[in-house]
Design a protein around this motif. Structure first.
Motif, PDB file in Angstrom:
ATOM      1  N   PRO A   8      -7.808 -26.371  -0.763  1.00  0.00           N
ATOM      2  CA  PRO A   8      -8.882 -26.258   0.242  1.00  0.00           C
ATOM      3  C   PRO A   8     -10.005 -27.253   0.032  1.00  0.00           C
ATOM      4  N   TYR A   9     -10.229 -27.657  -1.196  1.00  0.00           N
ATOM      5  CA  TYR A   9     -11.216 -28.678  -1.537  1.00  0.00           C
ATOM      6  C   TYR A   9     -10.728 -29.418  -2.770  1.00  0.00           C
ATOM      7  N   TYR A  10     -11.342 -30.582  -3.013  1.00  0.00           N
ATOM      8  CA  TYR A  10     -11.020 -31.345  -4.212  1.00  0.00           C
ATOM      9  C   TYR A  10     -12.226 -32.223  -4.528  1.00  0.00           C
ATOM     10  N   PRO A  11     -12.509 -32.474  -5.822  1.00  0.00           N
ATOM     11  CA  PRO A  11     -13.636 -33.360  -6.151  1.00  0.00           C
ATOM     12  C   PRO A  11     -13.517 -34.692  -5.418  1.00  0.00           C
ATOM     13  N   PRO A  12     -14.651 -35.271  -4.992  1.00  0.00           N
ATOM     14  CA  PRO A  12     -16.007 -34.971  -5.446  1.00  0.00           C
ATOM     15  C   PRO A  12     -16.681 -33.762  -4.820  1.00  0.00           C
ATOM     16  N   HIS A  13     -16.004 -33.027  -3.943  1.00  0.00           N
ATOM     17  CA  HIS A  13     -16.595 -31.775  -3.478  1.00  0.00           C
ATOM     18  C   HIS A  13     -16.799 -30.873  -4.689  1.00  0.00           C
ATOM     19  N   ILE A  14     -17.932 -30.138  -4.722  1.00  0.00           N
ATOM     20  CA  ILE A  14     -18.315 -29.374  -5.906  1.00  0.00           C
ATOM     21  C   ILE A  14     -17.974 -27.899  -5.741  1.00  0.00           C
ATOM     22  N   GLY A  15     -17.334 -27.320  -6.754  1.00  0.00           N
ATOM     23  CA  GLY A  15     -17.026 -25.899  -6.732  1.00  0.00           C
ATOM     24  C   GLY A  15     -15.956 -25.543  -7.750  1.00  0.00           C
ATOM     25  N   GLY A  16     -15.776 -24.239  -7.972  1.00  0.00           N
ATOM     26  CA  GLY A  16     -14.845 -23.782  -8.992  1.00  0.00           C
ATOM     27  C   GLY A  16     -13.392 -24.084  -8.677  1.00  0.00           C
ATOM     28  N   VAL A  17     -12.964 -23.850  -7.428  1.00  0.00           N
ATOM     29  CA  VAL A  17     -11.566 -24.111  -7.060  1.00  0.00           C
ATOM     30  C   VAL A  17     -11.264 -25.601  -7.180  1.00  0.00           C
ATOM     31  N   GLU A  18     -12.244 -26.426  -6.791  1.00  0.00           N
ATOM     32  CA  GLU A  18     -12.069 -27.877  -6.879  1.00  0.00           C
ATOM     33  C   GLU A  18     -11.813 -28.316  -8.324  1.00  0.00           C
ATOM     34  N   ASN A  19     -12.649 -27.797  -9.237  1.00  0.00           N
ATOM     35  CA  ASN A  19     -12.500 -28.176 -10.643  1.00  0.00           C
ATOM     36  C   ASN A  19     -11.190 -27.653 -11.218  1.00  0.00           C
ATOM     37  N   TYR A  20     -10.843 -26.431 -10.834  1.00  0.00           N
ATOM     38  CA  TYR A  20      -9.568 -25.849 -11.273  1.00  0.00           C
ATOM     39  C   TYR A  20      -8.403 -26.742 -10.844  1.00  0.00           C
ATOM     40  N   THR A  21      -8.414 -27.146  -9.571  1.00  0.00           N
ATOM     41  CA  THR A  21      -7.310 -27.938  -9.034  1.00  0.00           C
ATOM     42  C   THR A  21      -7.213 -29.293  -9.725  1.00  0.00           C
ATOM     43  N   GLN A  22      -8.358 -29.919  -9.933  1.00  0.00           N
ATOM     44  CA  GLN A  22      -8.363 -31.221 -10.596  1.00  0.00           C
ATOM     45  C   GLN A  22      -7.793 -31.122 -12.014  1.00  0.00           C
ATOM     46  N   GLU A  23      -8.278 -30.153 -12.773  1.00  0.00           N
ATOM     47  CA  GLU A  23      -7.822 -30.008 -14.152  1.00  0.00           C
ATOM     48  C   GLU A  23      -6.354 -29.582 -14.209  1.00  0.00           C
ATOM     49  N   LEU A  24      -5.960 -28.710 -13.282  1.00  0.00           N
ATOM     50  CA  LEU A  24      -4.556 -28.302 -13.187  1.00  0.00           C
ATOM     51  C   LEU A  24      -3.669 -29.522 -12.922  1.00  0.00           C
ATOM     52  N   ALA A  25      -4.057 -30.335 -11.943  1.00  0.00           N
ATOM     53  CA  ALA A  25      -3.272 -31.521 -11.586  1.00  0.00           C
ATOM     54  C   ALA A  25      -3.171 -32.493 -12.755  1.00  0.00           C
ATOM     55  N   GLU A  26      -4.269 -32.688 -13.460  1.00  0.00           N
ATOM     56  CA  GLU A  26      -4.275 -33.624 -14.584  1.00  0.00           C
ATOM     57  C   GLU A  26      -3.348 -33.158 -15.703  1.00  0.00           C
ATOM     58  N   HIS A  27      -3.348 -31.861 -15.971  1.00  0.00           N
ATOM     59  CA  HIS A  27      -2.477 -31.348 -17.028  1.00  0.00           C
ATOM     60  C   HIS A  27      -1.009 -31.343 -16.602  1.00  0.00           C
ATOM     61  N   PHE A  38      -2.942 -32.630  -1.162  1.00  0.00           N
ATOM     62  CA  PHE A  38      -3.258 -32.730   0.269  1.00  0.00           C
ATOM     63  C   PHE A  38      -4.467 -31.837   0.510  1.00  0.00           C
ATOM     64  N   THR A  39      -5.587 -32.453   0.908  1.00  0.00           N
ATOM     65  CA  THR A  39      -6.858 -31.733   0.906  1.00  0.00           C
ATOM     66  C   THR A  39      -7.784 -32.257   2.004  1.00  0.00           C
ATOM     67  N   PRO A  40      -8.747 -31.459   2.470  1.00  0.00           N
ATOM     68  CA  PRO A  40      -9.690 -31.928   3.490  1.00  0.00           C
ATOM     69  C   PRO A  40     -10.513 -33.138   3.018  1.00  0.00           C
ATOM     70  N   HIS A  41     -10.855 -33.992   3.962  1.00  0.00           N
ATOM     71  CA  HIS A  41     -11.664 -35.179   3.670  1.00  0.00           C
ATOM     72  C   HIS A  41     -13.146 -34.801   3.664  1.00  0.00           C
ATOM     73  N   LEU A  42     -13.529 -34.055   2.622  1.00  0.00           N
ATOM     74  CA  LEU A  42     -14.917 -33.617   2.441  1.00  0.00           C
ATOM     75  C   LEU A  42     -15.290 -33.793   0.982  1.00  0.00           C
ATOM     76  N   PRO A  43     -16.415 -34.434   0.684  1.00  0.00           N
ATOM     77  CA  PRO A  43     -17.318 -35.122   1.609  1.00  0.00           C
ATOM     78  C   PRO A  43     -16.666 -36.365   2.220  1.00  0.00           C
ATOM     79  N   GLU A  44     -17.189 -36.769   3.363  1.00  0.00           N
ATOM     80  CA  GLU A  44     -16.550 -37.838   4.128  1.00  0.00           C
ATOM     81  C   GLU A  44     -16.711 -39.217   3.512  1.00  0.00           C
ATOM     82  N   ASN A  45     -17.581 -39.349   2.500  1.00  0.00           N
ATOM     83  CA  ASN A  45     -17.723 -40.649   1.832  1.00  0.00           C
ATOM     84  C   ASN A  45     -16.713 -40.828   0.694  1.00  0.00           C
ATOM     85  N   SER A  46     -15.858 -39.822   0.490  1.00  0.00           N
ATOM     86  CA  SER A  46     -14.795 -39.962  -0.504  1.00  0.00           C
ATOM     87  C   SER A  46     -13.638 -40.742   0.115  1.00  0.00           C
TER      88      SER A  46
END
Length: 378
Positions: A8-27, A38-46
């Motif tokens: 639903p979100y991914y960094p640089p968007h800020i939040g717990g699910v975002e951080n979880y997903t990033q760290e999960l993907a990296e591991h 596959f994630t929403p384009h938010l924030p739009e400057n990413s």
């Protein structure tokens, strides 16, 4: 192995699910799995498409928020449909979705059933949505009954991130839903500097903190009321620092007094810096969340925790050993717990140290990934 995560979100968007997903993907990538997000384009400057140093591919599709914190694809956009249809041209072995009430889980359902790919759903919620808008809550509940029910019943397996989540899933689907706790990037927390400026400014005060998204679910209004209602001889000794943004920011800001400061949105490493100087951390959540990342981080940063039983706190807090566990998000109960810590310094120090040891011992990503890899089949 190739794995597709609908997030639903991914960094640089800020939040717990975002951080979880990033760290999960990296591991997962560290275990020789080719990961696409596959994630929403938010924030739009990413960037629309990004390949990280871990060789994780991030595809951000055009999206918007008609309700705060609930992104939807721009269905009228040809770009969205092209990005989504391109996924069907690829061969993925497994797909993962997260949190049933986000639209990305519905996209995962459509993809997995069309392509006949194994679908793992990771649930982060433990109750129906509870935000400030009753209208939004009613829509979300109806969505859960219709769509959330589909997610839980049509996925190949549901993973719970806490026991509270497992219990909630069981209302919709009686299959076994293994509990796999998230891990924490402890090295990242260790490397974050303490906030010396705030520490020096309030060096004669007991620092109370909350870091996270500000919406009704978090119950921060009860923490504010609790601090404001402290006896004057205690209140003058404390400062309550709130770091975070969200739909309730302005409403909460109107209720604070001189014993409370609201910093707004801060970068992740600065949130760690605030937790590191805090004496007490208040987890005042209502039922709903799965396992609060900020609570785990505050425990690792040696905060004395005051927690409601919600958002997974009963999984990790043992009353008077590594925190104070209160029965509900109540200003009166929070106030009494603040007083108990301040009047019993030995208890506060003991809870701080035990909280740190507990997280260090139990929230390693290596352990979580090993369990997840067995579910994935690698």
């Amino acid at each position: 192995m190739r794995l597709l995560i609908f997030s639903p979100y991914y960094p640089p968007h800020i939040g717990g699910v975002e951080n979880y997903t990033q760290e999960l993907a990296e591991h997962l990538a560290g275990n020789n799995i080719n990961v696409t997000i596959f994630t929403p384009h938010l924030p739009e400057n990413s960037p629309k498409i990004e390949i990280t140093k871990e060789k994780i591919t991030i595809i951000r599709f055009p999206s918007f928020e008609i309700i705060s914190n609930y992104p939807l694809p721009k269905f009228w956009s040809w770009t969205f449909w092209k990005m989504f249809s391109n996924l069907f041209k690829e061969k993925f072995d497994v797909t993962i979705s997260q949190t049933r009430f986000f639209n990305t889980s519905l996209l995962a359902l459509a993809y997995a059933k069309t392509k006949k790919v194994r679908w793992i759903h990771i649930e982060h919620g433990s109750d129906y949505i509870n935000v400030s808008s009753n209208f939004t809550n009613k829509i979300a509940r109806a969505y859960d009954i219709l769509i959330g029910n589909l997610i839980f019943n049509f996925s190949d397996i549901n993973i719970s991130i806490s026991k509270a989540v497992e219990k909630f899933i069981n209302k919709f689907n009686k299959r076994i839903s293994p509990v796999i706790y998230r891990g924490l990037n402890l090295a990242e927390i260790d490397s974050a500097p303490s906030n010396k400026e705030l520490q020096e400014k309030y060096n004669n005060r007991i620092i109370i903190a909350f870091t996270g998204r500000l919406y009704k679910w978090k119950g921060v209004e009860n923490s504010i009321k609790a601090v404001k209602s402290l006896p004057e001889e205690i209140k003058k000794k404390v400062i309550f620092i709130i770091a975070g943004d969200g739909e309730d920011f302005e409403k909460l800001q109107k209720t604070i007094d001189t014993s409370i400061i609201m910093l707004g949105n801060v970068p992740r490493n600065e949130a760690f810096g605030i937790q590191k100087i805090a004496d007490i951390y208040i987890h005042s959540a209502y039922p709903g969340g799965g396992l609060a990342t900020s609570l785990l981080e505050a425990m690792y940063c040696k905060c004395a925790i005051i927690a409601t039983p919600n958002e997974g706190a009963t999984d990790i807090i043992e009353d008077k050993r590594n925190g104070l566990l209160i029965s509900e998000s109540s200003p009166d109960l929070i106030r009494k717990s603040i007083e108990e810590f301040i009047l019993n310094k030995e208890l506060m120090i003991s809870c701080k140290n035990n909280a740190h040891i507990f997280i260090e011992k139990n929230f390693s990503w290596n352990n979580s990934i090993d369990k997840l890899l067995k579910v994935i089949g690698k």
